[in-house]
Structure formats: structure tokens, C-alpha cells
Scaffold this motif. Structure first.
Motif, PDB file in Angstrom:
ATOM      1  N   GLN A 109       0.809  -1.219   0.000  1.00 62.62           N
ATOM      2  CA  GLN A 109       0.000   0.000   0.000  1.00 62.62           C
ATOM      3  C   GLN A 109       0.841   1.268   0.000  1.00 62.62           C
ATOM      4  N   SER A 123     -11.334   6.783  18.226  1.00 65.81           N
ATOM      5  CA  SER A 123     -12.160   6.703  17.027  1.00 65.81           C
ATOM      6  C   SER A 123     -11.776   5.436  16.257  1.00 65.81           C
ATOM      7  N   GLN A 146     -16.659   0.651  14.276  1.00 70.10           N
ATOM      8  CA  GLN A 146     -16.473  -0.646  14.961  1.00 70.10           C
ATOM      9  C   GLN A 146     -17.249  -0.726  16.278  1.00 70.10           C
ATOM     10  N   GLU A 200     -23.602  12.803  15.961  1.00 69.58           N
ATOM     11  CA  GLU A 200     -24.434  14.012  15.972  1.00 69.58           C
ATOM     12  C   GLU A 200     -25.601  13.831  16.936  1.00 69.58           C
ATOM     13  N   ASP A 227     -20.502   7.029   0.005  1.00 72.85           N
ATOM     14  CA  ASP A 227     -20.510   5.598  -0.294  1.00 72.85           C
ATOM     15  C   ASP A 227     -20.656   5.315  -1.772  1.00 72.85           C
TER      16      ASP A 227
HETATM   17  C1  B12 Z   1     -12.272   6.591   3.938  1.00 73.64           C
HETATM   18  C2  B12 Z   1     -12.354   5.096   4.124  1.00 73.64           C
HETATM   19  C3  B12 Z   1     -11.164   4.394   4.131  1.00 73.64           C
HETATM   20  C4  B12 Z   1      -9.812   5.061   4.075  1.00 73.64           C
HETATM   21  C5  B12 Z   1      -9.431   5.536   5.499  1.00 73.64           C
HETATM   22  C6  B12 Z   1      -8.430   6.663   5.495  1.00 73.64           C
HETATM   23  C7  B12 Z   1      -8.400   7.420   6.787  1.00 73.64           C
HETATM   24  N1  B12 Z   1      -7.237   7.876   7.160  1.00 73.64           N
HETATM   25  O1  B12 Z   1      -9.411   7.630   7.445  1.00 73.64           O
HETATM   26  C8  B12 Z   1      -8.923   3.933   3.484  1.00 73.64           C
HETATM   27  C9  B12 Z   1      -8.878   4.064   1.983  1.00 73.64           C
HETATM   28  C10 B12 Z   1      -7.500   3.829   4.010  1.00 73.64           C
HETATM   29  C11 B12 Z   1      -9.762   2.709   3.841  1.00 73.64           C
HETATM   30  C12 B12 Z   1      -9.258   1.445   3.814  1.00 73.64           C
HETATM   31  C13 B12 Z   1     -10.003   0.301   4.055  1.00 73.64           C
HETATM   32  N2  B12 Z   1     -11.294   0.209   4.346  1.00 73.64           N
HETATM   33 CO1  B12 Z   1     -12.393   1.748   4.490  1.00 73.64          CO
HETATM   34  N3  B12 Z   1     -13.705   3.150   4.432  1.00 73.64           N
HETATM   35  C14 B12 Z   1     -13.606   4.434   4.280  1.00 73.64           C
HETATM   36  C15 B12 Z   1     -15.013   5.041   4.182  1.00 73.64           C
HETATM   37  C16 B12 Z   1     -15.389   5.134   2.711  1.00 73.64           C
HETATM   38  C17 B12 Z   1     -15.232   6.409   4.806  1.00 73.64           C
HETATM   39  C18 B12 Z   1     -14.822   6.561   6.262  1.00 73.64           C
HETATM   40  C19 B12 Z   1     -15.176   7.937   6.721  1.00 73.64           C
HETATM   41  O2  B12 Z   1     -14.325   8.814   6.762  1.00 73.64           O
HETATM   42  N4  B12 Z   1     -16.465   8.188   7.023  1.00 73.64           N
HETATM   43  C20 B12 Z   1     -16.990   9.473   7.400  1.00 73.64           C
HETATM   44  C21 B12 Z   1     -16.993   9.670   8.937  1.00 73.64           C
HETATM   45  C22 B12 Z   1     -17.565  11.016   9.277  1.00 73.64           C
HETATM   46  O3  B12 Z   1     -17.826   8.660   9.482  1.00 73.64           O
HETATM   47  P1  B12 Z   1     -17.378   7.802  10.769  1.00 73.64           P
HETATM   48  O4  B12 Z   1     -15.941   7.515  10.752  1.00 73.64           O
HETATM   49  O5  B12 Z   1     -18.319   6.696  10.909  1.00 73.64           O
HETATM   50  O6  B12 Z   1     -17.604   8.866  11.974  1.00 73.64           O
HETATM   51  C23 B12 Z   1     -18.853   9.144  12.561  1.00 73.64           C
HETATM   52  C24 B12 Z   1     -19.208   8.192  13.712  1.00 73.64           C
HETATM   53  O7  B12 Z   1     -18.737   6.896  13.529  1.00 73.64           O
HETATM   54  C25 B12 Z   1     -18.693   8.879  14.927  1.00 73.64           C
HETATM   55  N5  B12 Z   1     -17.313   8.717  15.393  1.00 73.64           N
HETATM   56  C26 B12 Z   1     -16.193   8.502  14.706  1.00 73.64           C
HETATM   57  N6  B12 Z   1     -15.132   8.510  15.519  1.00 73.64           N
HETATM   58  C27 B12 Z   1     -15.577   8.775  16.757  1.00 73.64           C
HETATM   59  C28 B12 Z   1     -14.895   8.908  17.971  1.00 73.64           C
HETATM   60  C29 B12 Z   1     -15.614   9.180  19.126  1.00 73.64           C
HETATM   61  C30 B12 Z   1     -14.904   9.332  20.413  1.00 73.64           C
HETATM   62  C31 B12 Z   1     -17.030   9.354  19.067  1.00 73.64           C
HETATM   63  C32 B12 Z   1     -17.802   9.643  20.285  1.00 73.64           C
HETATM   64  C33 B12 Z   1     -17.707   9.203  17.839  1.00 73.64           C
HETATM   65  C34 B12 Z   1     -16.973   8.930  16.700  1.00 73.64           C
HETATM   66  O8  B12 Z   1     -18.841  10.253  14.629  1.00 73.64           O
HETATM   67  C35 B12 Z   1     -18.745  10.505  13.228  1.00 73.64           C
HETATM   68  C36 B12 Z   1     -19.875  11.437  12.860  1.00 73.64           C
HETATM   69  O9  B12 Z   1     -21.125  10.838  13.083  1.00 73.64           O
HETATM   70  C37 B12 Z   1     -15.834   3.937   4.937  1.00 73.64           C
HETATM   71  C38 B12 Z   1     -17.289   3.869   4.573  1.00 73.64           C
HETATM   72  C39 B12 Z   1     -18.083   4.963   5.305  1.00 73.64           C
HETATM   73  N7  B12 Z   1     -18.987   5.567   4.609  1.00 73.64           N
HETATM   74  O10 B12 Z   1     -17.849   5.271   6.464  1.00 73.64           O
HETATM   75  C40 B12 Z   1     -15.056   2.666   4.565  1.00 73.64           C
HETATM   76  C41 B12 Z   1     -15.043   1.487   5.534  1.00 73.64           C
HETATM   77  C42 B12 Z   1     -14.825   1.961   6.935  1.00 73.64           C
HETATM   78  N8  B12 Z   1     -13.828   0.698   5.099  1.00 73.64           N
HETATM   79  C43 B12 Z   1     -13.996  -0.525   5.175  1.00 73.64           C
HETATM   80  C44 B12 Z   1     -12.986  -1.465   4.819  1.00 73.64           C
HETATM   81  C45 B12 Z   1     -13.395  -2.918   4.849  1.00 73.64           C
HETATM   82  C46 B12 Z   1     -11.705  -1.072   4.486  1.00 73.64           C
HETATM   83  C47 B12 Z   1     -10.542  -2.010   4.232  1.00 73.64           C
HETATM   84  C48 B12 Z   1     -10.287  -2.929   5.434  1.00 73.64           C
HETATM   85  C49 B12 Z   1     -10.714  -2.926   3.059  1.00 73.64           C
HETATM   86  C50 B12 Z   1     -10.781  -2.251   1.742  1.00 73.64           C
HETATM   87  N9  B12 Z   1     -10.094  -2.795   0.804  1.00 73.64           N
HETATM   88  O11 B12 Z   1     -11.431  -1.243   1.538  1.00 73.64           O
HETATM   89  C51 B12 Z   1      -9.377  -1.033   3.970  1.00 73.64           C
HETATM   90  C52 B12 Z   1      -8.276  -1.200   5.006  1.00 73.64           C
HETATM   91  C53 B12 Z   1      -7.227  -2.058   4.459  1.00 73.64           C
HETATM   92  C54 B12 Z   1      -6.041  -1.271   4.357  1.00 73.64           C
HETATM   93  N10 B12 Z   1      -5.071  -1.664   5.132  1.00 73.64           N
HETATM   94  O12 B12 Z   1      -6.042  -0.317   3.612  1.00 73.64           O
HETATM   95  C55 B12 Z   1     -15.372  -0.931   5.661  1.00 73.64           C
HETATM   96  C56 B12 Z   1     -15.386  -1.471   7.093  1.00 73.64           C
HETATM   97  C57 B12 Z   1     -16.378  -2.616   7.209  1.00 73.64           C
HETATM   98  C58 B12 Z   1     -16.442  -3.270   8.557  1.00 73.64           C
HETATM   99  N11 B12 Z   1     -17.546  -3.958   8.821  1.00 73.64           N
HETATM  100  O13 B12 Z   1     -15.515  -3.207   9.342  1.00 73.64           O
HETATM  101  C59 B12 Z   1     -16.182   0.389   5.421  1.00 73.64           C
HETATM  102  C60 B12 Z   1     -17.342   0.611   6.388  1.00 73.64           C
HETATM  103  C61 B12 Z   1     -16.713   0.353   3.963  1.00 73.64           C
HETATM  104  C62 B12 Z   1     -17.370  -0.936   3.569  1.00 73.64           C
HETATM  105  N12 B12 Z   1     -17.101  -1.321   2.363  1.00 73.64           N
HETATM  106  O14 B12 Z   1     -18.071  -1.591   4.289  1.00 73.64           O
HETATM  107  N13 B12 Z   1     -11.046   3.038   4.128  1.00 73.64           N
END
Ligand code: B12
Ligand code: SF4
Length: 395
Positions: A16, A61, A91, A112, A214
Motif C-alpha cells: 500500500q 475513534s 467498529q 451528531e 458511499d
Molecule cells: C475513507 C475510508 C477508508 C480510508 C481511510 C483513510 C483514513 N485515514 O481515514 C482507506 C482508503 C485507508 C480505507 C481502507 C479500508 N477500508 Co475503508 N472506508 C472508508 C469510508 C469510505 C469512509 C470513512 C469515513 O471517513 N467516514 C466518514 C466519517 C464522518 O464517518 P465515521 O468515521 O463513521 O464517523 C462518525 C461516527 O462513527 C462517529 N465517530 C467517529 N469517531 C468517533 C470517535 C468518538 C470518540 C465518538 C464519540 C464518535 C466517533 O462520529 C462521526 C460522525 O457521526 C468507509 C465507509 C463509510 N462511509 O464510512 C469505509 C469502511 C470503513 N472501510 C472498510 C474497509 C473494509 C476497508 C478495508 C479494510 C478494506 C478495503 N479494501 O477497503 C481497507 C483497510 C485495508 C487497508 N489496510 O487499507 C469498511 C469497514 C467494514 C467493517 N464492517 O468493518 C467500510 C465501512 C466500507 C465498507 N465497504 O463496508 N477506508
């Protein structure tokens, strides 16, 4: 009150890219804190964690399953120093029980609307073990993320290049693809963020954007509008696949689209046509190739490497099918008793954690390694990467 957010370290895939992107989840959660609450942030993938960090609450997070073991270590370490710890992210939403015995509290679902109560409870010394949000916040409830918490110049450059900013313009997906968890996580509903909110955020981002929405294929009208709002802003844009529609692709290129991610599960005419179409419109393609589906024999899996070369992917990332929770692949492997380990550190899509149908787990693992080395044998990955970066520089 001060909350310190941490994005725990996670293992990269074999070949990667050597850089890390600035995560969105923690800075989005930070934006949900009530006014007056201070926030700070460490991404452990780019900077060491300071265990003596002055703060009232540590917010871990957890986006990826492979972050879980490190999350638990960090939570234990902070609590042994007397700090309160809360877990949040995808997670803990899927499996809130991971917090048990390791964290004081867990936030389930999107942040939110949940953090004001959590902070009041913290101030009164009565933090609840769980803050739940199984419903979905309305788009109007979603604030602009706290981008000021990233030290971009220090941590997010690659050979002098400022890396992409992650941005979200809508949440959720109405499709339900076999290896993906999004449909279940976001209830299959597509929520579009308010236009002014999206523009404000775009204007705060760097010149390069990764739109993490997405799917930009689920609502063509929305995608057209989004492309329209990006036109003339001088950005270079990365996103998941765009609809294979010549009019949309032309507009996208004019608006600065740089490359799209394309999932490759099997060779097909459809994919061949798509890749060609993107290229004809000046949009590059990064493929995520998934090896080890039930339909894949050894020959099929190896054939995917040739197919990826044939369709001229500009970058290729090989992965093995991983039965994550909350997706059809996970359900199936669980029901068929084919899960080999629940060691989450191995769930990064680079380790075989299930029993493949047509070969041994060891053979699939070998094929995965062969795929990386064979794809980049003639032209090393760094060269592909430089070419991609040059493309962003050239226009
Ligand atoms: C961007 C992304 C990545 C990036 C991450 C980069 C980075 N530095 O963040 C990259 C490209 C590296 C990546 C990789 C992978 N990803 Co990805 N990725 C995503 C994606 C599209 C967006 C994540 C994101 O930023 N969301 C936006 C934020 C705002 O949402 P959030 O994190 O959920 O945060 C909210 C809440 O969760 C909460 N929250 C978050 N943190 C915290 C902390 C606290 C304290 C609190 C209270 C609340 C809170 O508040 C936020 C606002 O509501 C998601 C899908 C998705 N739509 O989320 C998949 C996703 C997370 N990925 C997934 C996967 C599987 C992977 C990979 C393992 C496999 C692959 N080939 O894609 C790889 C990892 C392998 C590897 N070693 O690379 C899966 C996980 C599935 C699961 N059941 O575990 C997802 C869900 C997509 C899917 N296809 O199902 N990914
Ligand atoms: S892979 Fe993409 S299109 Fe398919 S369900 Fe997941 S987010 Fe939607």
C-alpha cells in the motif's frame, strides 16, 4: 472540558501507498461537541500518542476492524493513568461490547446529537456506559468537521505534495453489495447534506479532495449537482466510481475529477468498458481487486491480475475477501462455519481469515502476495504513483 481524540494505528496492506490520509471520523465527532468544549487530536499512524495528554476525556475513534486490538491497548493504558475513555466510530457501532472492561463509555451510531448529553454527564461524574443512536441524524444536524485539528503541513504530505482531504457530501447507500457493510450501517438510506454546508466544507479543504460518499452511482441527479458545485473551484477530486455516463464524466473532468476507485471482483466486459470510458474522459482509475470469492478458482484469482493489467488500471490494490461483520459475506461465512479467526488485527483485507471454497487458505494467501508482486514487477508501484501525482499537477 477538554476531549482528546485519537485515531489508533492500523497495519497497512503489503504494497500500500506509504502515506496516511487525514481521517474524517474523529474531526467530525469533534465538531459535534457542545460550544466551549475544547478538542485536540492525534492520528497515531503519523504521530506518537502522548499518554500524559492534559484532557478530561480520551475519545478513541475506531473506523476499521484492524484498529480494535490497538484501541483496547490504548484504552487500558489511559485508564491505568486515571483518564476517562470513550469509544466511538463504526467498529464500536457494530460491536459496542468491545468497550466492556476497557472504556468508561461507548457511543453507538453517528455522533451528531449525542455528545452534549455525554459531556454534561461527564461534568457531573455520571458518564453512562453507552450513548446510543440507532436512528440516523437528519442531514441538517451534521456540522462542518473541525479541519483545524489536522496539522496538514506536518503530517499529510507525500514528497512535498499536500495529500487529499477526506470530505463527505452525503451519507448512506441504497445498494447492498456482498462484501460491504454500508447498507446495514446507514439503514440503506441516502442522506444528502445541505448544499451550503457542503460548499462551506469544500472551501475549507485543500486543493485535493477524496469524496468518501458511499456511492455516487445511486442518485445521478445528486451526482450531477455535486459535480456542478465543484466546477470552477480548482480542486482535484478522487471518489468512488462515477456513473458510466459520458455527459456526467465530461462534466466531472471539467470540474477537476482526478481518479475513481473501482471494485474488481471478476473480469467482465462491463468493467473493461468502464475503465476505457473513464480513461477516455481523462479520469484515472485505482482498482481494488478482491481475491478469494467462492467463484474464484486459483486460476481465476491469478487471472484477475492479468485482467487488471489489460484494462490499464493506473493503480491496483489487491485484497482478499474478508468476512467483516455487518455484510452479506460475513453473514455467509459465519453461517457456514468458515471463519478461521477472530483476531481483528488480521482483518485488514490482506490476511486470509476464512476458509476459501476452491483452495486452501494458505494458497489464497500466496496468490495474494503473488498478485502484488506480479502486478508491479515491470513498473514499480512508486512509478505508478508518481504518474498519478503528475496528472494532478498537470491540470
Ligand atoms: C475513507 C475510508 C477508508 C480510508 C481511510 C483513510 C483514513 N485515514 O481515514 C482507506 C482508503 C485507508 C480505507 C481502507 C479500508 N477500508 Co475503508 N472506508 C472508508 C469510508 C469510505 C469512509 C470513512 C469515513 O471517513 N467516514 C466518514 C466519517 C464522518 O464517518 P465515521 O468515521 O463513521 O464517523 C462518525 C461516527 O462513527 C462517529 N465517530 C467517529 N469517531 C468517533 C470517535 C468518538 C470518540 C465518538 C464519540 C464518535 C466517533 O462520529 C462521526 C460522525 O457521526 C468507509 C465507509 C463509510 N462511509 O464510512 C469505509 C469502511 C470503513 N472501510 C472498510 C474497509 C473494509 C476497508 C478495508 C479494510 C478494506 C478495503 N479494501 O477497503 C481497507 C483497510 C485495508 C487497508 N489496510 O487499507 C469498511 C469497514 C467494514 C467493517 N464492517 O468493518 C467500510 C465501512 C466500507 C465498507 N465497504 O463496508 N477506508
Ligand atoms: S460497495 Fe459501494 S455501492 Fe456497494 S453497498 Fe457498499 S457503498 Fe454501496
Amino acid at each position: 472540558v477538554k476531549v482528546h481524540f485519537i485515531f489508533p494505528k492500523w497495519p497497512k496492506l503489503e504494497g500500500q501507498n506509504p502515506f496516511d490520509l487525514p481521517p474524517l471520523g474523529p474531526i467530525q465527532a469533534a465538531a459535534c461537541l457542545p460550544v466551549g468544549v475544547e478538542a485536540s487530536f492525534t492520528n497515531e499512524n503519523v504521530a506518537p500518542v502522548d499518554f500524559d495528554q492534559p484532557c478530561d476525556l480520551v475519545g478513541l475513534s475506531v473506523l476499521l476492524a484492524c484498529q480494535i486490538p490497538r484501541t483496547v491497548e490504548l484504552a487500558d493504558a489511559f485508564r491505568s493513568r486515571g483518564k476517562k475513555v470513550v469509544l466511538g466510530g463504526i467498529q464500536p457501532t457494530i460491536a459496542p461490547e468491545m468497550a466492556k472492561g476497557h472504556a468508561d463509555s461507548v457511543v453507538v451510531g453517528e455522533a451528531e446529537g449525542l455528545l452534549a448529553k455525554l459531556i454534561t454527564d461527564l461534568e457531573h461524574g455520571r458518564l453512562a456506559p453507552r450513548y446510543d443512536r440507532r436512528d440516523l441524524p437528519a442531514p441538517e444536524e451534521i456540522p462542518v468537521p473541525r479541519r483545524d485539528l489536522h496539522d496538514k503541513a506536518r503530517h499529510y504530505t507525500y514528497r512535498g505534495w499536500e495529500l487529499v482531504d477526506l470530505i463527505q457530501t452525503s451519507r448512506g447507500c441504497r445498494f447492498n453489495c456482498y462484501p460491504c457493510s454500508e447498507n446495514r450501517l446507514k439503514h440503506g438510506i441516502h442522506r444528502i447534506l445541505p448544499h451550503e454546508r457542503v460548499i462551506e466544507d469544500i472551501d475549507r479543504c485543500s486543493r485535493r479532495l477524496y469524496i468518501t460518499d458511499d456511492s455516487l452511482e445511486q442518485d445521478k441527479e445528486y451526482t450531477r449537482r455535486l459535480i456542478g458545485s465543484l466546477k470552477g473551484k480548482g480542486k482535484r477530486i478522487v471518489s468512488h466510481s462515477l456513473p458510466p455516463d459520458p455527459e456526467i464524466l465530461t462534466l466531472a473532468r471539467e470540474a477537476g475529477w482526478w481518479y475513481v476507485y473501482l471494485a474488481v471482483l471478476r473480469p467482465s466486459e462491463n468493467l473493461r468498458r468502464r475503465a476505457k470510458m473513464y480513461h477516455e474522459h481523462g479520469i484515472k482509475v485505482q482498482g481494488t481487486i478482491m481475491l478469494g470469492l467462492d467463484e474464484h478458482s486459483e486460476e481465476d484469482a491469478l487471472g484477475l491480475v492479468d485482467f487488471s493489467k489489460e484494462i490499464g488500471l493506473d493503480l491496483a490494490e489487491f485484497t482478499v475477501l474478508t468476512p467483516f461483520p455487518y455484510c452479506r459475506a460475513g453473514d455467509q461465512m459465519e453461517a457456514e462455519g468458515r471463519i478461521l479467526t477472530r483476531d481483528w488485527s488480521k482483518y485488514n483485507a490482506g490476511n486470509v481469515v476464512f476458509q476459501p471454497k476452491q483452495m486452501s487458505p494458505e494458497r489464497l494467501q500466496e496468490i495474494y502476495h503473488e498478485a502484488w508482486s506480479s502486478y508491479y514487477r515491470d513498473e514499480p508501484q512508486a512509478l505508478h504513483m508518481s504518474r498519478l501525482l503528475m496528472d494532478a499537477a498537470g491540470s
